[in-house]
Write an enzyme that holds these catalytic residues in place. Structure first.
Site, PDB file in Angstrom:
ATOM      1  N   LYS A  89       0.798  -1.224   0.000  1.00 34.41           N
ATOM      2  CA  LYS A  89       0.000   0.000   0.000  1.00 34.41           C
ATOM      3  C   LYS A  89       0.832   1.276   0.000  1.00 34.41           C
ATOM      4  O   LYS A  89       0.356   2.331  -0.404  1.00 34.41           O
ATOM      5  CB  LYS A  89      -0.944   0.009   1.203  1.00 34.41           C
ATOM      6  N   GLU A 111     -10.396   6.645   3.553  1.00 31.04           N
ATOM      7  CA  GLU A 111     -11.162   5.649   4.294  1.00 31.04           C
ATOM      8  C   GLU A 111     -10.207   4.563   4.746  1.00 31.04           C
ATOM      9  O   GLU A 111      -9.153   4.369   4.149  1.00 31.04           O
ATOM     10  CB  GLU A 111     -12.226   5.035   3.387  1.00 31.04           C
ATOM     11  N   SER A 377       1.575  -9.603  -0.293  1.00 32.72           N
ATOM     12  CA  SER A 377       1.270  -8.165  -0.272  1.00 32.72           C
ATOM     13  C   SER A 377       1.582  -7.490   1.059  1.00 32.72           C
ATOM     14  O   SER A 377       1.804  -6.287   1.104  1.00 32.72           O
ATOM     15  CB  SER A 377      -0.196  -7.945  -0.643  1.00 32.72           C
TER      16      SER A 377
HETATM   17  C1  LIG Z   1      -1.511  -6.706   3.098  1.00 39.03           C
HETATM   18  C2  LIG Z   1      -2.745  -6.406   2.320  1.00 39.03           C
HETATM   19  N1  LIG Z   1      -2.951  -7.084   1.182  1.00 39.03           N
HETATM   20  C3  LIG Z   1      -4.044  -6.866   0.434  1.00 39.03           C
HETATM   21  C4  LIG Z   1      -5.016  -5.966   0.813  1.00 39.03           C
HETATM   22  C5  LIG Z   1      -6.242  -5.837  -0.028  1.00 39.03           C
HETATM   23  O1  LIG Z   1      -6.317  -4.688  -0.782  1.00 39.03           O
HETATM   24  P1  LIG Z   1      -6.111  -4.705  -2.343  1.00 39.03           P
HETATM   25  O2  LIG Z   1      -7.070  -5.705  -2.910  1.00 39.03           O
HETATM   26  O3  LIG Z   1      -6.437  -3.316  -2.767  1.00 39.03           O
HETATM   27  O4  LIG Z   1      -4.720  -5.059  -2.630  1.00 39.03           O
HETATM   28  C6  LIG Z   1      -4.829  -5.220   2.000  1.00 39.03           C
HETATM   29  C7  LIG Z   1      -5.822  -4.216   2.444  1.00 39.03           C
HETATM   30  O5  LIG Z   1      -5.841  -3.737   3.554  1.00 39.03           O
HETATM   31  C8  LIG Z   1      -3.670  -5.463   2.766  1.00 39.03           C
HETATM   32  O6  LIG Z   1      -3.452  -4.789   3.907  1.00 39.03           O
END
Ligand SMILES: Cc1ncc(COP(=O)(O)O)c(C=O)c1O
Lengths: 410, 265
Positions: A89, A111, A377
């Site tokens: 993020k 948000e 992620s």
């Molecule tokens: C570590 C992590 N992965 C994935 C997501 C999901 O979001 P996105 O689908 O936008 O990647 C989040 C959202 O808070 C997150 O913190």
């Protein structure tokens, strides 16, 4: 650059701009500023510098040999969990914060669900000297007090949202209500690749370094492209950030994993593409979890970051065209994957990311011996509360470590 | 009577048109129908029936609370159409104000057909701009329904010309940059917006957001063709101790507003 969206922000029949007229001018201003910024080498160089020197990218591509052994396929992990703030993020918020400065705005609103995007936004605002206000559902401020404290420490104001279901979608509504009244000096820093044009494309472009880096790293490491790439899908920012680099490689299969909650057939899930219908939510035509009357229904997932009843429109498009496959992963499967990765590799993933790992294990079973590149992620520190409850961690186990020592709890 | 003729009739009487909003199903379906009928009897010229929606991004706390109550009571899209049918039968032109997804889910063609059959005059669409409204406009044209899009203080002159071109019935000008909700002070942004709209369209221009009493109605009526009131009506019903007193307060407010649109000062 991808050919889509078109001028008006559509990915086929998805996307677009379903917004109050009062906010259209702000969307157009943003779209213009973003397009100009991306064409300005000064802007992109500064964005790259911040990512490199502040956020710690490029993130590693890790050859997870132990996990691969368990899986029966070669699993490569894109280590976005090692970035500053512990997730992908940071890429989106640094891009948008830099753009905010460029537009001459001084205030940022955002948000947040569990607080991950709120913390990332507050971080970027602290770094670039912007005023920061975070809207967070009251249910979530109570569940995630540690992240509220982080945001406070970073200098942000956190406003608990008491309307609607008092969760993420209502926090988005409240942020939009703020924006209608504050648009002159305020940027709305949406946290995922959803919403109305230009947000899905802009967030994608700020996150696409994930895939661009991973593609080059994979070629260098293995001498070939992966057979498939995998990511979890909430709103879709980490997934689209990975997928974009591979969309034009027809030999690479693309898998998105949605939160299957208790199971899609229980109705308690956040598997928007798998179980939702096409509709309009938060400014875009996309898949939406909704009832027969088009009222948004509540989503459920053990992972707060995936607990959203909509999904970015580009994913809806990739699903409809068949370029990417989206599958649900249950809470239980994700938690199993969290434990497996922790023990096999010494990496504690975010529960969101554990959905991608679980999905990759499934793909590995179907296609043994292939190479699967998984977007890790985020890191799991934030999820330890959930993990403690789920696994019953941290309790003494008289029959193991503490056998024969019952009177002396550790 | 059509919306357009209601505005023309008011103009002929040298006054502004009073447009009143309540969400359907609030406090419940029959109660909402009674309230809307009373608003007509007490001086509203045109009605807006709101379709309660789970994610009303343009609404402040008052209308959110009413919509949430209606949804909590299980109000359905079919109840909204039922409400329209019941109140339109009394003769006042009746529009539906709705966020877009419920219409899309119902089926745009089907919604237009059923709305027309119920005697409804058309739709006001707070989150649907003409840029995305192709399907709705085709259905509205086929069923002779009004298409009321919103314009805002931030709307550029070019968009103002484009948007008003797509409107039928009247043009809805939002007086403030903000969400619905009664406000103490009048907005300085509405007058200039109405003037800019007048420069590009012959349609009547109604001003909404924030009008709460007869005095403010008179101020708006001095420069606009219509005065649109929502939250102030909802507030009367929310704040009343019981339903009877709520309706009394509603009638009283309507009379005050109806006087206001005739003072025009
Ligand atoms: C570590 C992590 N992965 C994935 C997501 C999901 O979001 P996105 O689908 O936008 O990647 C989040 C959202 O808070 C997150 O913190």
């Amino acid at each position: 650059m991808s050919a889509l969206p078109d001028e008006t922000g559509h990915f086929g029949r998805f996307g677009g701009r379903f917004m109050p007229e009062a906010l259209i001018a702000a969307h157009e201003e943003l779209a213009t500023a973003w397009r100009e910024a991306m064409a300005d080498p000064g802007f992109t160089a500064e964005f790259d510098r911040m990512l490199r020197e502040y956020a710690g990218t490029p993130s590693l591509l890790y050859d997870a040999t132990h996990l691969s052994e368990e899986a029966g396929a070669r699993i490569l992990l894109k280590r976005e969990d090692l970035n500053h703030t512990g997730a992908h993020k940071v890429r989106n918020v640094l891009g948008q914060a830099l753009l905010t400065k460029r537009m001459g705005k001084r205030r940022v609103i955002a948000e947040t669900g569990a607080g991950q995007h709120g913390v990332a936004t507050a971080t970027a605002c602290a770094y670039l000297g912007l005023e920061c206000v975070i809207y967070m559902g009251e249910v979530d401020t109570a569940r995630q007090s540690l992240n509220v404290a982080r945001m406070h420490l970073l200098g942000a104001e956190v406003i608990p949202v008491t309307s609607g279901s008092r969760t993420l979608k209502d926090a988005i509504n409240e942020a939009l209500r703020d924006w209608v009244a504050s648009v002159d000096d305020t940027h709305y820093m949406l946290g995922t690749a959803a919403g109305s044009h230009p947000f899905p494309a802009m967030v994608r472009d700020f996150c696409r370094g994930i895939g661009d880096e991973a593609r080059a790293q994979c070629l260098e490491l293995t001498g070939a492209l992966p057979d498939s790439v995998a990511a979890c899908v909430g709103g879709g920012s980490n997934a689209i950030g990975l997928f974009t680099a591979f969309v034009e490689d027809p030999a690479v299969a693309i898998f998105g994993f949605e939160a299957g909650g208790d199971g899609v057939d229980t109705g308690r899930h956040a598997a928007t593409i798998n179980a939702g219908q096409v509709g309009v939510l938060h400014g875009a035509r996309t898949y939406v979890l909704q009832d027969e009357d088009g009222q948004t229904t509540e989503s459920h997932s053990i992972s707060a970051g995936l607990d959203y009843p909509g999904v970015g429109p580009e994913h809806a498009w990739l699903a409809e065209t068949g370029r990417a496959s989206y599958r649900p992963v249950t809470d239980a499967a994700a938690m199993d994957a969290m434990a497996l990765l922790s023990r096999a590799e010494g990496i504690i993933p975010a529960i969101e990311s554990a959905h991608a790992v679980a999905g990759a294990l499934e793909v590995a079973e179907e296609q043994p011996g292939t190479t699967i590149l998984v977007n890790l992620s985020g890191r799991g520190d934030k999820d330890m509360g959930t993990a403690i409850e789920w696994f019953g961690l941290g309790q003494q186990r008289p029959d193991r470590e503490h056998a024969g020592n019952k009177d002396h709890p550790a | 009577m059509t919306v357009r003729t209601a505005f023309e009739k008011a103009a002929a009487e040298d006054r502004a048109t009073l447009v009143g909003y309540l969400p359907a199903g609030f406090p419940d379906v029959p109660g909402g129908i009674d309230a809307l009928r009373l608003m007509v009897d007490s001086g509203c010229d045109v009605l807006e029936v709101g379709l309660p929606y789970s994610d009303p991004v343009m609404d402040g706390p008052t209308i959110q609370a009413a919509a949430q109550q209606a949804l909590g009571n299980g109000v359905r899209t079919s109840d909204v159409l039922r409400t329209v049918e019941a109140v339109a039968a009394g003769g006042a032109p009746t529009l539906v104000m709705t966020y877009w997804n419920p219409v899309e889910r119902y089926g745009v063609q089907r919604f237009a057909r059923d709305l027309a059959a119920a005697g409804g005059a058309g739709l006001i669409t707070p989150d649907l701009v003409p840029d995305e409204a192709g399907e709705w406009e085709a259905a509205a044209d086929e069923h002779h329904l009004d298409k009321v899009f919103l314009v805002a203080p931030s709307t550029t002159d070019a968009r103002l010309a484009m948007t008003t071109e797509h409107c039928r019935g009247f043009v809805y000008a939002t007086a403030v940059m903000g969400v619905t909700g009664a406000r103490e002070a009048s907005s300085g942004l509405a007058g200039p917006l109405v003037r800019r709209a007048r420069a590009v369209t012959d349609l009547p221009v109604g001003v909404g957001l924030g009008v709460s009493d007869g005095r403010q109605a008179a101020e708006v009526a001095a420069y606009a063709d219509g005065v649109i009131v929502g939250s102030a009506f909802v507030r009367r019903l929310l704040d009343a101790d019981d339903r009877k007193r709520g309706l009394e307060a509603l009638a009283e407010l309507t009379r005050d507003l109806a006087d206001g649109v005739r003072v025009r000062a």
